[in-house]
Write a protein that holds these residues in place. Structure first.
Motif, short mmCIF file in Angstrom:
data_model
loop_
_atom_site.label_atom_id
_atom_site.label_comp_id
_atom_site.label_asym_id
_atom_site.label_seq_id
_atom_site.Cartn_x
_atom_site.Cartn_y
_atom_site.Cartn_z
N TRP A 144 -53.41 8.91 10.05
CA TRP A 144 -53.02 8.97 8.64
C TRP A 144 -52.91 7.56 8.08
CZ3 TRP A 144 -54.02 13.79 8.31
CH2 TRP A 144 -53.57 14.71 9.24
N LYS A 166 -64.93 11.03 0.23
CA LYS A 166 -65.80 10.31 1.17
C LYS A 166 -66.23 8.96 0.60
CE LYS A 166 -69.39 10.59 4.47
NZ LYS A 166 -69.90 11.40 5.49
N LYS A 179 -54.67 12.71 0.73
CA LYS A 179 -54.32 12.38 2.11
C LYS A 179 -52.95 12.96 2.47
CE LYS A 179 -56.76 7.94 2.50
NZ LYS A 179 -56.52 6.48 2.66
N THR A 239 -62.93 6.73 0.91
CA THR A 239 -62.38 6.49 2.24
C THR A 239 -63.43 6.19 3.30
OG1 THR A 239 -62.45 8.81 2.90
CG2 THR A 239 -60.43 8.03 1.78
N ARG A 262 -52.65 6.08 5.36
CA ARG A 262 -52.34 6.17 3.94
C ARG A 262 -51.81 4.84 3.43
NH1 ARG A 262 -48.36 10.93 3.77
NH2 ARG A 262 -48.05 10.17 1.68
N TYR A 320 -61.10 13.26 8.30
CA TYR A 320 -59.76 12.69 8.11
C TYR A 320 -58.71 13.60 8.72
CZ TYR A 320 -55.63 10.72 5.88
OH TYR A 320 -54.39 10.16 5.65
#
Length: 189
Positions: free
Chosen positions: A180, A164, A134, A167, A182, A174
C-alpha cells in the motif's frame, strides 16, 4: 478582537488537533478552528507578536505553515475544497462548483493553482481521487465498479485507465500486491 490565520497542509481532523495543540502551547486563545484556518482571540494582555515566530517554527516542525498572502490562501482553500468534495463524493460538477464557491471562473482558478503549485487543478484532483481509490481498495469493502461509482466515474474502465496511468499498475495488481504505497494528502503536490 480576532485574527484569522490561514494554515497550509491542514488536511484532516488529526491536523486540526495538532495545530490546535501548537497554537494553545504557544499561548494563543483559539476561538475556532477548521481545515486551513484558525481564528484566534487577540487580547491586550496577549504576547502574540512575540509568540508568532515561535508559533511559525513549531508549525513548520509539524509540516504546517502560516500563509501570508491572498493568492496562497486561495490556493490552500481550493485544495481543502477539493479534498472535501472527493471525500463527500461531490465530484460530478466540480469545476462549476469551484467557480461558484470562489466567485471566479474555473480558468482563473486553474491558472492561479497551476502557477502556484506547478500542477493543474484537474491533475491535482485526479491524484486525490487515485489516493482515495487506493484507500478504498485497501479497505476491501467495495469492488472496483462500486469504487468508480462512489467517485462519480462514468465507467469503471475509465477509472482503471486513469489509475494505471497515474500509478503504473492496474487496480488488480495494486490490490494483489498488498504493498500500500499510499501518499498522504499533504504530500500529493
Amino acid at each position: 478582537m480576532h485574527e484569522i490565520y490561514t494554515i497550509k497542509n491542514m488536511v484532516c481532523d488529526r491536523c486540526i488537533a495538532s495545530v490546535l495543540t501548537i497554537f494553545e502551547g504557544e499561548g494563543f486563545t483559539v476561538e475556532s478552528i477548521e481545515l486551513g484556518q484558525v481564528n484566534v482571540v487577540k487580547t491586550e494582555k496577549s504576547n502574540q507578536e512575540c509568540n508568532l515566530e515561535s508559533l511559525s517554527i513549531q508549525l513548520k516542525k509539524n509540516g504546517f505553515e502560516i500563509i501570508k498572502n491572498d493568492k496562497d490562501t486561495l490556493v490552500e482553500k481550493l485544495k481543502i475544497e477539493l479534498i472535501n468534495a472527493i471525500e463527500a463524493g461531490r465530484t460530478e460538477q466540480l469545476s462549476q462548483d469551484l467557480a461558484l464557491r470562489f466567485g471566479k471562473s474555473y480558468s482563473v482558478l486553474s491558472k492561479l493553482f497551476s502557477k502556484t503549485e506547478g500542477v493543474t487543478l484537474e491533475k491535482y484532483s485526479i491524484q486525490l481521487k487515485i489516493e482515495k481509490v487506493k484507500e478504498l481498495i485497501q479497505l476491501g469493502q467495495l469492488n472496483f465498479s462500486e469504487i468508480a461509482y462512489s467517485l462519480n466515474y462514468k465507467t469503471s474502465s475509465h477509472l482503471a485507465r486513469q489509475f494505471k496511468m497515474v500509478t503504473g499498475v492496474s487496480m488488480t495488481e495494486y490490490k494483489n500486491a498488498k504493498e500500500w504505497n499510499r501518499k498522504t494528502i499533504d504530500k500529493i503536490i
